[in-house]
Design an enzyme around this catalytic site. Structure first.
Site, PDB file in Angstrom:
ATOM      1  N   HIS A 153       0.847  -1.182   0.000  1.00 13.47           N
ATOM      2  CA  HIS A 153       0.000   0.000   0.000  1.00 13.47           C
ATOM      3  C   HIS A 153       0.883   1.233   0.000  1.00 13.47           C
ATOM      4  CE1 HIS A 153      -3.140   2.848   1.106  1.00 13.47           C
ATOM      5  NE2 HIS A 153      -3.987   1.933   0.684  1.00 13.47           N
ATOM      6  N   ASP A 163      -7.991  -5.070  -0.232  1.00 14.72           N
ATOM      7  CA  ASP A 163      -8.519  -5.641  -1.479  1.00 14.72           C
ATOM      8  C   ASP A 163      -8.282  -7.139  -1.581  1.00 14.72           C
ATOM      9  OD1 ASP A 163      -9.547  -3.311  -2.614  1.00 14.72           O
ATOM     10  OD2 ASP A 163      -7.516  -2.647  -3.010  1.00 14.72           O
TER      11      ASP A 163
END
Ligand code: CMC
Length: 437
Positions: A314, A372
């Site tokens: 991320h 996700d």
């Protein structure tokens, strides 16, 4: 906070041909998190721009909505930790919190839920608009188109200078998004559109519009609707990411809110952003079997190979994403509820998670599974097709986009967004006629 009330400055010295001249730049303090150096007057005073591709060191606005500490793995909506909201709250309450800055009392919550519920239907002519798309159109393409088209259907809420128009447009978008998403799915199947039902909650209604048919009702499992509500809560806002910044940039020109949210949806679509949950499942499909995991982990580590493990890493979280922690738990609850114990793709995902969490390359770079990774697995288990994953992210993020858009419009220091550049092209040269080239 204002730039005048603290008196702290940063000194900026230009050591090029400007004789080492120094400039004072004000420092603005955050209520929590890093301060910023205010460079608004830098160009006027120094004839220099800052250079920051990807905006990794640039604050684009002042905001009071969401706070992230990526190193500590903290995410707060209006100050409230995401884990507490995921455990004790629900999506409608979170929407209210993001929009209005405070948790609603019972009366405020009931009114808000009522107002959202009574905006869930789409203008009937929009059904005809869907029919212009090919049946195999990606639902994100349909969503960009339909949300952009809302401005052609709801003229009475596009005056951005009118606060009441802004409220109505905001409620309309939050309310209609699940209907738009579910209809995109129904259209791809060739099934009739299913209309919203007012007695259902936001999450239940979405599952109902996705899975009911005119011949048969769909009874929504409380575990699944709770998991869906949590997914919506966890994705509701995430400060100035690519799609939110897109919404703000589009809105900074005075564009109507439906057009701005449509721009945000387009930005979300990319695999490095909201498209990652779809990319996770596509990648798992490609890996195919547990035995092939090592080969793909090797590819992900190879700098010559563009392949990356989707659902890992991320830009901001360099610790476990707090949303991913909650989602991991939800993921196991959903798999248990559905009695899924021997689905090879999900098995493969769990094995990949284990390996990546132990592999030195991923550990060193702090590449944890992100939100996700788990949402993709939950959606797959719920029977939601892969192409709908990013659409669901858009449904959840709409409230964040809308809250950020409203904050921008109400900010007196707001200006049209206009980044500058470091030009490295040709200097001026004469036009060469075609017969001399
Ligand atoms: N697989 C393999 N290596 C990776 C990955 C990955 N998924 N992500 C980052 N790296 C490596 C990268 O090669 C680099 O290595 P080195 O330092 O040796 O050159 C290092 O980790 C740092 O990567 P970066 O590209 O500088 O990190 P970034 O902050 O620019 O990228 C990211 C963040 C999310 C774009 C990236 O991690 C990625 O592409 N992940 C896969 C896509 C994904 O899951 N995206 C969803 C993000 S969460 C949803 C959202 O908030 O929108």
């Amino acid at each position: 906070m204002s730039d005048q009330d603290h008196g702290k400055n940063a000194t900026f010295t230009l050591t090029d041909n400007r004789d080492g001249k120094s400039y004072e730049l004000p420092i603005m303090d955050a209520s929590v998190g890093p301060s910023v150096v205010d460079v608004r007057k830098l160009y006027a005073e120094t004839d220099c721009f800052t250079y920051d591709p990807g905006f990794t060191s640039t604050g684009s606005c002042e905001s009071q909505i969401t706070y992230i500490d990526g190193d500590a793995g903290v995410l707060l909506y209006r100050g409230v930790p995401i884990q507490e909201l995921a455990e004790h709250s629900d999506f409608m309450e979170v929407c209210y919190l993001l929009l209005y800055g405070e948790l609603p009392n019972g009366k405020q919550k009931a009114k808000f839920e009522h107002d959202i519920t009574y905006h869930t239907m789409l203008h009937e002519q929009l059904a005809g608009f869907y029919r212009g798309f090919r049946r195999d159109a990606h639902p994100m393409a349909i969503m960009c188109g339909v949300v952009g088209a809302l401005s052609a259907f709801y003229h009475d809420s596009t005056d951005i200078t009118d606060p009441q128009h802004r409220v109505v447009a905001s409620y309309r978008m939050i309310a209609k998004m699940p209907t738009i998403a579910a209809w995109a799915y129904k259209y791809s199947l060739g099934q009739p559109f299913i209309y919203p039902r007012n007695e259902l909650s936001y999450a239940e209604n979405f599952l109902h519009m996705m899975f009911a048919t005119p011949c048969e009702d769909y009874s929504v499992s409380p575990v699944l609707s709770r998991a869906m509500d949590r997914i919506l809560t966890l994705h509701a806002d995430h400060e100035q990411n690519a799609s939110t910044s897109t919404v703000r940039l589009a809105g900074s020109s005075g564009a109507n809110p439906f057009a701005c949210i449509s721009a945000g949806i387009a930005s979300l679509w990319g695999p490095a952003h909201g498209g990652a949950n779809e990319a996770v499942l596509t990648m798992l499909g490609k890996i195919g079997h547990k035995d092939n995991i090592n080969e793909y982990v090797k590819k992900a580590k190879d700098k010559e190979d563009p392949f990356r493990l989707m659902g890992f890493g991320h830009r901001v979280y360099k610790n476990m994403d707090p949303r991913a922690k909650v989602m991991r738990q939800s993921c196991h609850e959903v798999l248990d509820e559905l009695g899924i114990t021997d689905e090879p793709l999900l098995d493969l995902a769990m094995e990949l998670e284990r390996i990546a969490l132990e592999d030195e390359y991923f550990v060193e770079r702090k590449l944890f599974p992100n939100v996700d990774f788990y949402s993709g697995i939950i959606f797959k288990a719920m029977g939601i097709p892969t192409s709908m994953f990013t659409v669901l992210f858009a449904v959840a993020r709409t409230v964040g986009w809308v809250a950020q858009w409203n904050e921008m419009i109400e900010d007196p220091s707001q200006k049209i967004g206009r980044p500058r550049q470091l030009y490295t092209g040709y200097t001026e040269r004469p036009y060469v006629p075609i017969d001399q080239r």
